[in-house]
Design a protein around this motif. Sequence first.
Motif, PDB file in Angstrom:
ATOM      1  N   PRO B  62      31.517  28.884  20.790  1.00 52.99           N
ATOM      2  CA  PRO B  62      32.243  27.702  21.647  1.00 52.99           C
ATOM      3  C   PRO B  62      33.291  28.465  21.328  1.00 52.99           C
ATOM      4  O   PRO B  62      34.657  28.482  22.101  1.00 52.99           O
ATOM      5  CB  PRO B  62      31.322  26.968  21.812  1.00 52.99           C
ATOM      6  N   ALA B  63      33.824  27.882  20.124  1.00 48.90           N
ATOM      7  CA  ALA B  63      35.454  27.434  19.983  1.00 48.90           C
ATOM      8  C   ALA B  63      35.850  28.529  19.848  1.00 48.90           C
ATOM      9  O   ALA B  63      37.455  28.690  19.893  1.00 48.90           O
ATOM     10  CB  ALA B  63      35.660  26.765  18.306  1.00 48.90           C
ATOM     11  N   GLU B  64      35.593  29.992  20.263  1.00 54.78           N
ATOM     12  CA  GLU B  64      36.438  30.936  19.557  1.00 54.78           C
ATOM     13  C   GLU B  64      36.151  31.332  21.303  1.00 54.78           C
ATOM     14  O   GLU B  64      37.205  32.551  21.623  1.00 54.78           O
ATOM     15  CB  GLU B  64      35.736  32.340  19.526  1.00 54.78           C
ATOM     16  N   ARG B  65      35.680  30.939  21.984  1.00 55.12           N
ATOM     17  CA  ARG B  65      35.472  31.439  23.946  1.00 55.12           C
ATOM     18  C   ARG B  65      36.419  31.087  24.527  1.00 55.12           C
ATOM     19  O   ARG B  65      36.708  30.718  25.086  1.00 55.12           O
ATOM     20  CB  ARG B  65      33.883  31.159  24.232  1.00 55.12           C
ATOM     21  N   ILE B  66      37.715  31.919  24.383  1.00 55.78           N
ATOM     22  CA  ILE B  66      38.982  31.413  24.246  1.00 55.78           C
ATOM     23  C   ILE B  66      39.702  33.122  25.487  1.00 55.78           C
ATOM     24  O   ILE B  66      39.140  33.584  25.573  1.00 55.78           O
ATOM     25  CB  ILE B  66      40.026  31.422  23.393  1.00 55.78           C
ATOM     26  N   ALA B  67      39.467  31.491  26.906  1.00 58.86           N
ATOM     27  CA  ALA B  67      39.858  32.653  28.280  1.00 58.86           C
ATOM     28  C   ALA B  67      41.651  32.398  28.619  1.00 58.86           C
ATOM     29  O   ALA B  67      41.801  31.635  28.813  1.00 58.86           O
ATOM     30  CB  ALA B  67      39.365  32.231  29.464  1.00 58.86           C
ATOM     31  N   VAL B  68      41.866  33.405  28.955  1.00 60.55           N
ATOM     32  CA  VAL B  68      43.229  33.220  29.054  1.00 60.55           C
ATOM     33  C   VAL B  68      43.475  33.887  30.760  1.00 60.55           C
ATOM     34  O   VAL B  68      43.734  35.197  31.531  1.00 60.55           O
ATOM     35  CB  VAL B  68      44.993  33.534  28.768  1.00 60.55           C
ATOM     36  N   PHE B  69      44.776  33.509  31.555  1.00 63.25           N
ATOM     37  CA  PHE B  69      44.878  33.552  33.458  1.00 63.25           C
ATOM     38  C   PHE B  69      46.399  34.078  33.572  1.00 63.25           C
ATOM     39  O   PHE B  69      47.424  32.600  32.759  1.00 63.25           O
ATOM     40  CB  PHE B  69      44.200  32.364  34.265  1.00 63.25           C
ATOM     41  N   ASP B  70      46.819  34.812  33.945  1.00 66.09           N
ATOM     42  CA  ASP B  70      48.150  34.551  34.534  1.00 66.09           C
ATOM     43  C   ASP B  70      47.860  33.615  35.721  1.00 66.09           C
ATOM     44  O   ASP B  70      46.963  33.742  36.534  1.00 66.09           O
ATOM     45  CB  ASP B  70      48.125  35.993  34.869  1.00 66.09           C
ATOM     46  N   ASN B  71      49.421  33.166  36.178  1.00 65.18           N
ATOM     47  CA  ASN B  71      49.368  32.191  37.571  1.00 65.18           C
ATOM     48  C   ASN B  71      49.470  32.711  38.222  1.00 65.18           C
ATOM     49  O   ASN B  71      48.964  33.782  39.205  1.00 65.18           O
ATOM     50  CB  ASN B  71      50.201  31.222  36.479  1.00 65.18           C
ATOM     51  N   ASP B  72      50.645  33.123  38.132  1.00 66.18           N
ATOM     52  CA  ASP B  72      51.200  33.927  39.824  1.00 66.18           C
ATOM     53  C   ASP B  72      50.858  35.602  39.903  1.00 66.18           C
ATOM     54  O   ASP B  72      50.422  36.374  39.376  1.00 66.18           O
ATOM     55  CB  ASP B  72      52.813  33.679  39.846  1.00 66.18           C
ATOM     56  N   GLY B  73      49.850  35.717  41.472  1.00 65.85           N
ATOM     57  CA  GLY B  73      49.664  36.597  41.421  1.00 65.85           C
ATOM     58  C   GLY B  73      48.073  36.318  41.019  1.00 65.85           C
ATOM     59  O   GLY B  73      46.518  37.883  41.970  1.00 65.85           O
ATOM     60  N   THR B  74      47.377  36.183  40.179  1.00 68.28           N
ATOM     61  CA  THR B  74      46.250  36.243  39.207  1.00 68.28           C
ATOM     62  C   THR B  74      45.313  34.672  39.904  1.00 68.28           C
ATOM     63  O   THR B  74      44.275  34.706  40.836  1.00 68.28           O
ATOM     64  CB  THR B  74      45.817  36.070  37.684  1.00 68.28           C
ATOM     65  N   LEU B  75      46.030  33.432  39.956  1.00 63.94           N
ATOM     66  CA  LEU B  75      45.639  32.352  40.039  1.00 63.94           C
ATOM     67  C   LEU B  75      45.959  31.246  41.535  1.00 63.94           C
ATOM     68  O   LEU B  75      44.790  30.804  42.991  1.00 63.94           O
ATOM     69  CB  LEU B  75      45.080  31.232  39.215  1.00 63.94           C
ATOM     70  N   TRP B  76      47.658  31.697  41.760  1.00 64.57           N
ATOM     71  CA  TRP B  76      47.220  31.936  43.541  1.00 64.57           C
ATOM     72  C   TRP B  76      48.335  32.432  43.519  1.00 64.57           C
ATOM     73  O   TRP B  76      48.851  33.819  42.935  1.00 64.57           O
ATOM     74  CB  TRP B  76      47.948  30.609  43.159  1.00 64.57           C
ATOM     75  N   ALA B  77      49.164  32.642  45.209  1.00 66.58           N
ATOM     76  CA  ALA B  77      49.671  33.749  45.494  1.00 66.58           C
ATOM     77  C   ALA B  77      50.836  34.493  45.047  1.00 66.58           C
ATOM     78  O   ALA B  77      51.613  32.927  44.415  1.00 66.58           O
ATOM     79  CB  ALA B  77      49.580  33.278  47.498  1.00 66.58           C
ATOM     80  N   GLU B  78      51.426  35.010  45.429  1.00 63.43           N
ATOM     81  CA  GLU B  78      53.437  34.813  44.943  1.00 63.43           C
ATOM     82  C   GLU B  78      53.937  35.106  46.113  1.00 63.43           C
ATOM     83  O   GLU B  78      55.092  36.093  45.188  1.00 63.43           O
ATOM     84  CB  GLU B  78      53.026  35.580  43.410  1.00 63.43           C
ATOM     85  N   GLN B  79      53.618  35.702  47.029  1.00 66.60           N
ATOM     86  CA  GLN B  79      54.118  36.689  47.988  1.00 66.60           C
ATOM     87  C   GLN B  79      54.312  35.497  49.098  1.00 66.60           C
ATOM     88  O   GLN B  79      53.939  33.898  49.470  1.00 66.60           O
ATOM     89  CB  GLN B  79      53.380  37.243  48.886  1.00 66.60           C
ATOM     90  N   PRO B  80      55.444  35.157  50.065  1.00 64.21           N
ATOM     91  CA  PRO B  80      56.887  36.575  50.058  1.00 64.21           C
ATOM     92  C   PRO B  80      57.692  36.194  48.333  1.00 64.21           C
ATOM     93  O   PRO B  80      58.247  37.129  48.609  1.00 64.21           O
ATOM     94  CB  PRO B  80      57.154  36.367  50.451  1.00 64.21           C
ATOM     95  N   MET B  81      57.381  35.465  47.907  1.00 65.45           N
ATOM     96  CA  MET B  81      57.965  35.021  46.458  1.00 65.45           C
ATOM     97  C   MET B  81      57.266  34.045  45.344  1.00 65.45           C
ATOM     98  O   MET B  81      57.144  33.296  46.019  1.00 65.45           O
ATOM     99  CB  MET B  81      59.649  34.922  46.791  1.00 65.45           C
ATOM    100  N   TYR B  82      57.839  33.914  44.575  1.00 66.99           N
ATOM    101  CA  TYR B  82      57.134  34.073  43.220  1.00 66.99           C
ATOM    102  C   TYR B  82      57.579  31.676  44.277  1.00 66.99           C
ATOM    103  O   TYR B  82      58.314  31.826  44.740  1.00 66.99           O
ATOM    104  CB  TYR B  82      57.754  33.591  42.268  1.00 66.99           C
ATOM    105  N   PHE B  83      56.262  31.339  43.947  1.00 68.03           N
ATOM    106  CA  PHE B  83      56.298  29.611  44.512  1.00 68.03           C
ATOM    107  C   PHE B  83      57.621  28.779  43.708  1.00 68.03           C
ATOM    108  O   PHE B  83      58.943  28.042  43.932  1.00 68.03           O
ATOM    109  CB  PHE B  83      55.201  28.685  44.385  1.00 68.03           C
ATOM    110  N   GLN B  84      57.995  29.380  42.461  1.00 70.24           N
ATOM    111  CA  GLN B  84      59.095  28.432  41.684  1.00 70.24           C
ATOM    112  C   GLN B  84      60.459  28.846  42.165  1.00 70.24           C
ATOM    113  O   GLN B  84      61.059  27.982  41.766  1.00 70.24           O
ATOM    114  CB  GLN B  84      59.251  28.530  39.879  1.00 70.24           C
ATOM    115  N   LEU B  85      60.614  30.163  43.191  1.00 69.54           N
ATOM    116  CA  LEU B  85      61.424  30.409  43.220  1.00 69.54           C
ATOM    117  C   LEU B  85      61.622  29.751  44.776  1.00 69.54           C
ATOM    118  O   LEU B  85      63.096  29.261  45.088  1.00 69.54           O
ATOM    119  CB  LEU B  85      61.849  31.770  43.605  1.00 69.54           C
TER     120      LEU B  85
END
Lengths: 335, 335
Positions: B62-85
């Motif tokens: 379990p300690a080595e079960r590391i999963a990484v996720f990009d955020n914009d466009g992977t976990l939530w939308a990024e169109q019509p522009m990045y939310f941070q923009l």
Amino acid sequence: MIEQRIRRCVLAAIVCAPWYVVTLAHAQSDPLPSWNEGQTKASIVEFVAKVTKQGSPDFVPPAERIAVFDNDGTLWAEQPMYFQLSFALDRVQTLAPQHPEWKEKEPFASLLQNDVQRALASGERAMVEIVMATHAGMTTEEFEQIVKDWFATAKHPKTRRPYTEMAYQPMLELLAYLRANGFKTFILSAGGIEFMRPCTEEVYGVPPEQVIGSSIRTKFELRDGKPVLVRLPELNFIDDKAGKPVGINSHIGRRPIAASGNSDGDFQMLEWTTSGSGPRLGMIVHHDDGEREFAYDRKSPFGKLDHCLDEAPQRGWTVVSMKHDWKTIFPWQRP
Amino acid sequence: MIEQRIRRCVLAAIVCAPWYVVTLAHAQSDPLPSWNEGQTKASIVEFVAKVTKQGSPDFVPPAERIAVFDNDGTLWAEQPMYFQLSFALDRVQTLAPQHPEWKEKEPFASLLQNDVQRALASGERAMVEIVMATHAGMTTEEFEQIVKDWFATAKHPKTRRPYTEMAYQPMLELLAYLRANGFKTFILSAGGIEFMRPCTEEVYGVPPEQVIGSSIRTKFELRDGKPVLVRLPELNFIDDKAGKPVGINSHIGRRPIAASGNSDGDFQMLEWTTSGSGPRLGMIVHHDDGEREFAYDRKSPFGKLDHCLDEAPQRGWTVVSMKHDWKTIFPWQRP
């Protein structure tokens, strides 16, 4: 047969891991058996009781129960010199044959003549040169192996024990006690992050992602088509003094409710932690036991404790006397 | 009476948190109900079964079960522009009265005339200027509040929903599914670390200490005797492309076994993750559903997916078709 032997070895390794011993000890009624009864122990137990009591105004949700610990001098010893400095000096000896120019170049020339004091005379500059020569130029995986090999063989000059056995038993108990009460424990050290990580899980039960420290830059590149991270001879971050709250913010993203340190380098970490609202625990480990460990504070070149000691009473920080508050110092001294 | 109302509100808030809904859904037999049956879903389930099977040669502790996720466009939308923009552009409008000089200074002059395209014409330089003007100069706590206030009121231009409701239901299920199988889930985004952290726990169930992103420098100082961290107009770290493995190493300290991205900025993260030994999951979310979301890849200014798409087959990365693999896109579209 072989399988049985492997199983026995794995079991032995697990059972002998210091934090595991603590977890087992935890099943007993007193979670802090190596702490003498008194005000110091009471202040820890009261703090934990307060923040974990459902419905109390001081209750802190588990996700916010963050505790940070300095490493050198707080979780394990730092005399006669920081363990990472011992590692660096050993590395200079090992690497010397590949660097004939060191014979005439300071601080290496003095080191090769075993004159550490003269080598370090120029202060920070010498230290940085030694660190860069010994900690950079390889991949992160190569460095991890070098560190692991060193920890597996090097011995502390006074106790002749492996450095990983120089952790303080009462602090191992405190780490386990906090975790058993829903805390997430982090190490926050001026030491090198990649020097600590190869052993923090085994020694303290703290996984690498909960270790914060000073670092040099790394660079992603391909070697023979395989991706590697190369350690560059450039400072990236110094996790000391005013850098500690910066490191906390960068890695944890919220303010801890408990912080333990032992030197003036921990002042801002303690200040940042204890100036938040609600119950807070600020703790300073005072090295006042020359017989069982080392006695030093205001004038020590390693782990100088001066300003922090003066400020502790008015800031409500608990000063731990190793001499009076700790029944045992090291795990192997337990009765 | 008031107590009852408060209790009801708290309950409603908890029940409406997206990741909580997923955790509840999890009690059902299918942990990934918003994923259509097929090869993609099967590859995820097979990977998880493999690494969690005790005694199997592919078992990962379990300690080595590391999963990484990009955020914009992977976990939530990024169109019509990045939310941070969007956030930064809104901040420019809000701050404009305090900056009369912006009327004649690019990129601000164009922004104040609502000409975003002209404002961003100079590329990265304009972006950096906008970020520094809107993300620096305040304390970390002040910035956190500004971000929280924005998320509480701003609406996505197409769906008119709060941005926090623009997370993908299948990915929320995947995060919860991995965590239920002993994984630690991390966000690894080119977006600002302190822009994401105020909402990642609520939206994804990912605590701030498991969020890695780009950052500007912060400085510890005292204001009226109180310690604060001030956000400086200086770049600290760009967590994109070759920076992603560097960010992983700095924050996590070990190589993930699963990585999900959606653009060429995620290439090195996927490469680093999947070139380790043992079973690995590399996943690319492909935006091919113009009807239910947005359709874009090789030529998009936000979330360009070109090289990654070409490399996926030979590297064994799973390409997720939003159109074919996802039953539902957003939580509020569930039947």
